[in-house]
Write a protein that holds these residues in place. Structure first.
Motif, PDB file in Angstrom:
ATOM      1  N   LEU A 110     -36.714 -31.645 -32.229  1.00 59.43           N
ATOM      2  CA  LEU A 110     -35.785 -32.767 -32.074  1.00 59.43           C
ATOM      3  C   LEU A 110     -36.505 -33.998 -31.546  1.00 59.43           C
ATOM      4  CD1 LEU A 110     -32.790 -30.858 -30.442  1.00 59.43           C
ATOM      5  CD2 LEU A 110     -33.153 -31.368 -32.861  1.00 59.43           C
ATOM      6  N   ALA A 111     -37.420 -33.782 -30.598  1.00 57.24           N
ATOM      7  CA  ALA A 111     -38.113 -34.908 -29.968  1.00 57.24           C
ATOM      8  C   ALA A 111     -38.983 -35.673 -30.956  1.00 57.24           C
ATOM      9  CB  ALA A 111     -38.951 -34.405 -28.798  1.00 57.24           C
ATOM     10  N   ALA A 112     -39.359 -35.029 -32.038  1.00 54.37           N
ATOM     11  CA  ALA A 112     -40.162 -35.699 -33.058  1.00 54.37           C
ATOM     12  C   ALA A 112     -39.326 -36.643 -33.915  1.00 54.37           C
ATOM     13  CB  ALA A 112     -40.854 -34.663 -33.946  1.00 54.37           C
ATOM     14  N   GLN A 113     -38.000 -36.475 -33.869  1.00 53.43           N
ATOM     15  CA  GLN A 113     -37.112 -37.254 -34.738  1.00 53.43           C
ATOM     16  C   GLN A 113     -36.162 -38.175 -33.996  1.00 53.43           C
ATOM     17  OE1 GLN A 113     -35.250 -34.714 -37.883  1.00 53.43           O
ATOM     18  NE2 GLN A 113     -36.295 -33.030 -36.845  1.00 53.43           N
ATOM     19  N   TYR A 114     -35.876 -37.870 -32.725  1.00 52.64           N
ATOM     20  CA  TYR A 114     -34.831 -38.587 -32.011  1.00 52.64           C
ATOM     21  C   TYR A 114     -35.342 -39.194 -30.711  1.00 52.64           C
ATOM     22  CZ  TYR A 114     -31.728 -36.240 -35.281  1.00 52.64           C
ATOM     23  OH  TYR A 114     -31.120 -35.807 -36.422  1.00 52.64           O
ATOM     24  N   ASP A 115     -34.694 -40.294 -30.302  1.00 46.69           N
ATOM     25  CA  ASP A 115     -34.996 -40.924 -29.013  1.00 46.69           C
ATOM     26  C   ASP A 115     -34.302 -40.200 -27.874  1.00 46.69           C
ATOM     27  OD1 ASP A 115     -36.348 -43.614 -29.921  1.00 46.69           O
ATOM     28  OD2 ASP A 115     -34.556 -43.420 -31.174  1.00 46.69           O
ATOM     29  N   LEU A 116     -33.059 -39.807 -28.108  1.00 47.02           N
ATOM     30  CA  LEU A 116     -32.216 -39.172 -27.099  1.00 47.02           C
ATOM     31  C   LEU A 116     -31.743 -37.826 -27.617  1.00 47.02           C
ATOM     32  CD1 LEU A 116     -30.142 -42.371 -26.381  1.00 47.02           C
ATOM     33  CD2 LEU A 116     -31.525 -41.243 -24.627  1.00 47.02           C
ATOM     34  N   MET A 117     -31.683 -36.845 -26.731  1.00 52.78           N
ATOM     35  CA  MET A 117     -31.244 -35.510 -27.126  1.00 52.78           C
ATOM     36  C   MET A 117     -30.373 -34.911 -26.038  1.00 52.78           C
ATOM     37  SD  MET A 117     -35.055 -34.478 -28.155  1.00 52.78           S
ATOM     38  CE  MET A 117     -35.496 -35.695 -26.921  1.00 52.78           C
ATOM     39  N   VAL A 118     -29.274 -34.290 -26.431  1.00 52.05           N
ATOM     40  CA  VAL A 118     -28.478 -33.480 -25.515  1.00 52.05           C
ATOM     41  C   VAL A 118     -29.018 -32.058 -25.636  1.00 52.05           C
ATOM     42  CG1 VAL A 118     -26.174 -32.643 -24.938  1.00 52.05           C
ATOM     43  CG2 VAL A 118     -26.485 -34.986 -25.788  1.00 52.05           C
ATOM     44  N   ILE A 119     -29.509 -31.513 -24.507  1.00 50.96           N
ATOM     45  CA  ILE A 119     -30.204 -30.230 -24.546  1.00 50.96           C
ATOM     46  C   ILE A 119     -29.580 -29.223 -23.586  1.00 50.96           C
ATOM     47  CG2 ILE A 119     -32.361 -31.390 -25.160  1.00 50.96           C
ATOM     48  CD1 ILE A 119     -33.366 -30.693 -22.302  1.00 50.96           C
ATOM     49  N   ASP A 120     -29.991 -27.976 -23.749  1.00 49.19           N
ATOM     50  CA  ASP A 120     -29.592 -26.850 -22.915  1.00 49.19           C
ATOM     51  C   ASP A 120     -30.751 -26.555 -21.966  1.00 49.19           C
ATOM     52  OD1 ASP A 120     -28.127 -24.688 -22.041  1.00 49.19           O
ATOM     53  OD2 ASP A 120     -28.555 -23.428 -23.774  1.00 49.19           O
ATOM     54  N   HIS A 121     -30.488 -26.359 -20.670  1.00 48.88           N
ATOM     55  CA  HIS A 121     -31.593 -26.276 -19.704  1.00 48.88           C
ATOM     56  C   HIS A 121     -32.585 -25.128 -19.931  1.00 48.88           C
ATOM     57  CE1 HIS A 121     -28.543 -23.725 -17.594  1.00 48.88           C
ATOM     58  NE2 HIS A 121     -29.607 -23.019 -17.300  1.00 48.88           N
ATOM     59  N   PRO A 122     -32.220 -23.980 -20.506  1.00 45.55           N
ATOM     60  CA  PRO A 122     -33.248 -22.943 -20.708  1.00 45.55           C
ATOM     61  C   PRO A 122     -34.404 -23.372 -21.612  1.00 45.55           C
ATOM     62  CG  PRO A 122     -31.075 -21.983 -20.843  1.00 45.55           C
ATOM     63  CD  PRO A 122     -30.896 -23.472 -20.850  1.00 45.55           C
ATOM     64  N   LYS A 177     -31.882 -43.327 -31.994  1.00 47.83           N
ATOM     65  CA  LYS A 177     -31.310 -42.157 -32.648  1.00 47.83           C
ATOM     66  C   LYS A 177     -31.089 -41.056 -31.617  1.00 47.83           C
ATOM     67  CE  LYS A 177     -31.150 -41.310 -36.599  1.00 47.83           C
ATOM     68  NZ  LYS A 177     -30.007 -41.314 -37.549  1.00 47.83           N
ATOM     69  N   GLY A 178     -29.903 -40.441 -31.661  1.00 47.69           N
ATOM     70  CA  GLY A 178     -29.580 -39.367 -30.736  1.00 47.69           C
ATOM     71  C   GLY A 178     -29.113 -38.120 -31.458  1.00 47.69           C
ATOM     72  N   MET A 179     -29.340 -36.958 -30.831  1.00 49.39           N
ATOM     73  CA  MET A 179     -28.877 -35.681 -31.376  1.00 49.39           C
ATOM     74  C   MET A 179     -28.073 -34.951 -30.315  1.00 49.39           C
ATOM     75  SD  MET A 179     -28.472 -33.246 -33.522  1.00 49.39           S
ATOM     76  CE  MET A 179     -29.527 -33.477 -34.957  1.00 49.39           C
ATOM     77  N   THR A 180     -26.877 -34.520 -30.689  1.00 50.18           N
ATOM     78  CA  THR A 180     -26.022 -33.753 -29.788  1.00 50.18           C
ATOM     79  C   THR A 180     -25.467 -32.560 -30.562  1.00 50.18           C
ATOM     80  OG1 THR A 180     -24.157 -33.896 -28.235  1.00 50.18           O
ATOM     81  CG2 THR A 180     -23.980 -35.175 -30.284  1.00 50.18           C
TER      82      THR A 180
END
Length: 382
Positions: free
Chosen positions: A55-67, A8-11
């Protein structure tokens, strides 16, 4: 037959954020029969504000913002990439980074994400209406004639402040102490206010997508002086009018340096039961072959320098990558400590009030410094 592996991924919901990872997942599934990656998406505002640990509790992969990295680096919710990625693979991507994109996800000795998308504040203009500008003085004149549109919604209003202070060679702090010295802070706010005094109140509710939609659909505005690169608006047929992206207008004498870095990275949840597979996917998506091919063909804005240097990739975007490369290579990396994200919200409101003329610049700078110091209350002074 082996069981199907479903990751599962989130973007985020813009075509630039969603389409390329979906296309990459589809291709990765062809290369790895029995593996499926399903992507969910959230709004730009949600992307900029949703805590990564949720997000990390629900998804394997995440597109994130560096801050966000500072708030999760020591909480065990993200997988350090070097756990399963080889030193050589990471070094190759570091060498292929556009500016500080790769570095922006490295904190406390670990690589928390891989850059898949590079962006910073640049200049966007309608070349069919007027030429690009070079200096901030020209931006002010354009604003006086009503030709400037500007994203002033949080956090972009604060990014404008960051960009101008760094551009004059006196950037904001990234570690414990005052955010900015009073003289520089006042000067930057006065220069921003010289433009914002001619702005519509509606701009304080607009993010880059809203601004670029307006800039590309009507002839009222000619210029967005500082806006994150969204290459789609330079593509043929994406909107009514194509937008040209070029290096940022300068306030100082140092050229187009100091723009507040943006972009996105691919991170992996520490809770995934398929860390090796997730790492393989992240390395592949961030690699040059995918980035200059499938990724850009699917509306992606690459983070890999080999894609940025590709004439074919540039041709589709009115040379957006060539024409903003210097601004990207010299971009400023904002703070990333645990506690920064709360300051980003508070600092954005302070700068917005100053640009509206509701508080004086000196008071605004004092408030920024106070809130920045307070953001280190948890002890992270890195």
């Amino acid at each position: 037959m082996a069981d199907l592996v479903v990751l599962k991924g989130m973007t985020w919901s813009d075509p630039r954020g969603y389409d390329p990872v979906v296309a990459a997942a589809r291709e990765f599934g062809k290369l790895h029969p029995g593996v499926s990656i399903e992507w969910d998406k959230r709004s730009l505002q949600g992307f900029e504000t949703t805590p990564v640990e949720e997000l990390a509790a629900q998804y394997d992969l995440m597109v994130i913002d560096h801050p966000h990295v500072g708030s999760v680096a020591d909480r065990g919710c993200l997988l350090p990439l070097e756990t399963h990625a080889s030193e050589n693979a990471l070094a190759e991507l570091a060498n292929q980074s556009v500016g500080r994109s790769f570095q922006s996800y490295f904190l406390h000795g670990h690589q928390w994400a891989l850059p898949i998308d590079a962006a910073t504040q640049v200049q966007a203009h309608r070349a069919d209406l007027s030429p690009r500008v070079n200096s901030w003085a020209e931006v002010i004149r354009k604003a006086e004639h009503g030709h400037v549109i500007w994203p002033l919604r949080s956090p972009h209003v604060l990014m404008n402040f960051y960009t101008l202070t760094a551009n004059i060679g006196r950037p904001c702090a990234t570690s414990f102490g005052d955010l900015i010295d009073p003289e520089t802070g006042r000067h930057a706010l006065e220069q921003l206010r010289a433009v914002s005094r001619h702005m519509d109140e509606a701009f304080y509710k607009m993010d880059p997508i809203a601004v670029l939609d307006e800039l590309s659909s009507s002839d009222r505005y000619h210029l967005a002086p500082l806006v994150y690169l969204y290459k789609g608006y330079a593509n043929e047929g994406y909107r009514k009018h194509r937008i040209h992206f070029t290096d940022m207008p300068v306030l100082g004498r140092n050229g187009p340096l100091g723009s507040a870095l943006g972009g996105t990275g691919m991170a992996i949840s520490a809770k995934t039961v398929h860390p090796e597979l997730c790492t393989e996917f992240a390395l592949w998506v961030a690699g040059a072959a995918c980035q200059r091919g499938l990724y850009v063909e699917a509306n992606g804005q690459p983070g890999n320098a080999l894609a940025w240097s590709d004439p074919a990739v540039n041709a589709a975007t009115l040379d957006a990558y060539f024409n903003t490369r210097l601004t990207h290579e010299t971009a400023w990396l904002r703070p990333r400590h645990d506690g920064y994200m709360q300051f980003q919200e508070e600092g954005s409101e302070i700068v917005a009030e100053a640009l509206r003329g509701r508080i004086e610049p000196d008071r605004a700078v004092a408030q920024l410094n106070e809130r920045f110091r307070a953001s280190f209350a948890n002890g992270d002074q890195s």
